[in-house]
Scaffold this motif. Structure first.
Motif, PDB file in Angstrom:
ATOM      1  N   LEU A  81       7.736  -3.974  -5.952  1.00 59.05           N
ATOM      2  CA  LEU A  81       7.512  -2.874  -6.899  1.00 59.05           C
ATOM      3  C   LEU A  81       6.372  -1.951  -6.458  1.00 59.05           C
ATOM      4  N   SER A  82       5.477  -2.451  -5.610  1.00 64.08           N
ATOM      5  CA  SER A  82       4.337  -1.629  -5.191  1.00 64.08           C
ATOM      6  C   SER A  82       4.746  -0.485  -4.272  1.00 64.08           C
ATOM      7  N   GLY A  83       5.980  -0.555  -3.764  1.00 61.20           N
ATOM      8  CA  GLY A  83       6.478   0.562  -2.981  1.00 61.20           C
ATOM      9  C   GLY A  83       6.289   0.401  -1.485  1.00 61.20           C
TER      10      GLY A  83
ATOM     11  N   VAL B 195       2.115  -3.626   5.136  1.00 62.20           N
ATOM     12  CA  VAL B 195       2.000  -5.044   4.775  1.00 62.20           C
ATOM     13  C   VAL B 195       0.540  -5.487   4.759  1.00 62.20           C
ATOM     14  N   PHE B 196      -0.303  -4.874   5.619  1.00 63.81           N
ATOM     15  CA  PHE B 196      -1.723  -5.238   5.641  1.00 63.81           C
ATOM     16  C   PHE B 196      -2.378  -4.914   4.296  1.00 63.81           C
ATOM     17  N   GLN B 197      -2.022  -3.768   3.744  1.00 62.64           N
ATOM     18  CA  GLN B 197      -2.597  -3.324   2.481  1.00 62.64           C
ATOM     19  C   GLN B 197      -2.192  -4.253   1.335  1.00 62.64           C
TER      20      GLN B 197
ATOM     21  N   PHE C  28      -7.401  -3.420   9.894  1.00 64.01           N
ATOM     22  CA  PHE C  28      -6.007  -2.974   9.931  1.00 64.01           C
ATOM     23  C   PHE C  28      -5.686  -2.058   8.746  1.00 64.01           C
ATOM     24  N   VAL C  29      -6.245  -2.393   7.596  1.00 66.61           N
ATOM     25  CA  VAL C  29      -6.020  -1.561   6.407  1.00 66.61           C
ATOM     26  C   VAL C  29      -6.661  -0.185   6.586  1.00 66.61           C
TER      27      VAL C  29
ATOM     28  N   TYR D  57      -4.095   2.764   6.322  1.00 63.19           N
ATOM     29  CA  TYR D  57      -4.174   2.956   4.868  1.00 63.19           C
ATOM     30  C   TYR D  57      -3.260   4.070   4.362  1.00 63.19           C
ATOM     31  N   GLU D  58      -2.567   3.769   3.272  1.00 62.44           N
ATOM     32  CA  GLU D  58      -1.749   4.754   2.561  1.00 62.44           C
ATOM     33  C   GLU D  58      -2.323   4.921   1.161  1.00 62.44           C
ATOM     34  N   PRO D  59      -2.526   6.185   0.713  1.00 62.43           N
ATOM     35  CA  PRO D  59      -3.056   6.413  -0.640  1.00 62.43           C
ATOM     36  C   PRO D  59      -2.173   5.760  -1.697  1.00 62.43           C
ATOM     37  N   MET D  60      -2.822   5.262  -2.748  1.00 67.89           N
ATOM     38  CA  MET D  60      -2.099   4.569  -3.814  1.00 67.89           C
ATOM     39  C   MET D  60      -2.396   5.201  -5.163  1.00 67.89           C
TER      40      MET D  60
END
Length: 294
Positions: A27-29, A33-35, A192-193, A197-200
């Motif tokens: 569900l988190s989209g 995977v590191f995040q 790694f994050v 990193y991808e904005p959330m």
């Protein structure tokens, strides 16, 4: 309520926890995977910190056990990352069942590296279970089977972590090992994050925190279960998570395993049941080890 019933209830709660963890990961989209794993480990680290502090046990273990603790944590982290990838790209129950192959891989690894003789019934069960996995993977020798291969490898790395736990169980407290794994994973994942990193959104942050909460429920549920009862009496109930994952996958994501996957589930379950019944008749000395990498 006797101790065996308590152990079964704890393992069922653990199964629900791990299944809900997988749902919240999905569900988190579309996040790295590191995040996802970082959030899971940050939350999972809080409970063992508290327990280890109250019990006055070491957070990081003895100096002589560091190589084994690092190896266990490294294998466990890789297993978790591969499992998250499989969860994101497969039917939930397929990914769960491939992870459930880890007891069979553990037999091989313990025989190879710990000089534990594999019993005849264990070898038979292992061969049957691997045959069942083929029905889930459905080899096509193209990119479509990549998630299934990764799911299979997640169980293999989890088995490596379990194999490390066997000698560690005699040398370190369970909560020291649990904390060490979560702390090690958090430290390793941070670089790694940072680079991936991808904005959330706030919603995604909450969902990932919930995945960590349910991962913690799963991890401690199974640890508590094996403190109440021997593995030979309750281990078969870990397969309940596949049922929960299939139901949640159908209800939430409208996904359903195909007939070959169902056949694979049945074969692997029967292999597990066969080994479970044989273990009850031919028990080995129980070892106190923390169960569950996830």
């Amino acid at each position: 309520m006797n101790s065996t019933i308590k152990g079964i209830l704890a393992i069922l709660i653990s199964s629900i926890g791990f299944s809900l963890m997988a749902v919240f990961f999905r569900l988190s989209g579309d996040l790295p995977v590191f995040q996802k794993s970082l959030f899971r480990n940050l939350v999972a680290m809080l409970v063992p910190i508290y327990i280890a502090y109250k019990a006055r046990v070491s957070f990081f273990g003895k100096l002589e056990n560091q190589p084994l603790l690092i190896l266990r944590s490294s294998l466990g982290l890789i297993g978790v990352l591969l499992n998250i990838y499989a969860i994101d790209h497969m039917v939930l129950s397929d990914a769960d069942m491939l992870m459930k192959l880890n007891p069979f891989w553990t037999i091989i690894l313990c025989a190879l590296f710990l000089n534990e003789r594999a019993r005849k019934y264990q070898v038979i069960a292992m061969i049957v279970a691997i045959a069942g996995a083929i029905f889930i993977i459905k080899p096509s020798f193209n990119s479509d089977m990549t998630p299934a291969i990764i799911g299979l490898l997640s169980g293999l790395f989890a088995a490596g972590a379990y194999s490390c736990l066997r000698p560690l169980g005699k040398r370190e407290k369970a909560y020291t090992t649990v904390f060490y794994f979560s702390f090690f994973s958090t430290v390793v994942l941070i670089p790694f994050v940072i680079f991936t990193y991808e904005p959330m959104s706030i919603t995604q942050v909450i969902i990932l925190l919930l995945s960590g909460v349910f991962a913690t429920v799963g991890q401690f549920g199974i640890t508590i279960a094996y403190s109440y009862a021997a593995a030979k009496d309750i281990s078969i109930f870990v397969y309940a998570s596949v049922v929960f994952s299939a139901l949640l996958g159908f209800i939430i994501f409208k996904e359903s395993p195909d007939l070959l996957s169902y056949l694979g589930y049945i074969i692997i379950f029967l292999a597990g049941y066969y080994m479970f019944k044989k273990a009850q008749r031919n028990p080995k000395p129980e070892e106190s080890i923390e169960k569950g990498v996830s």
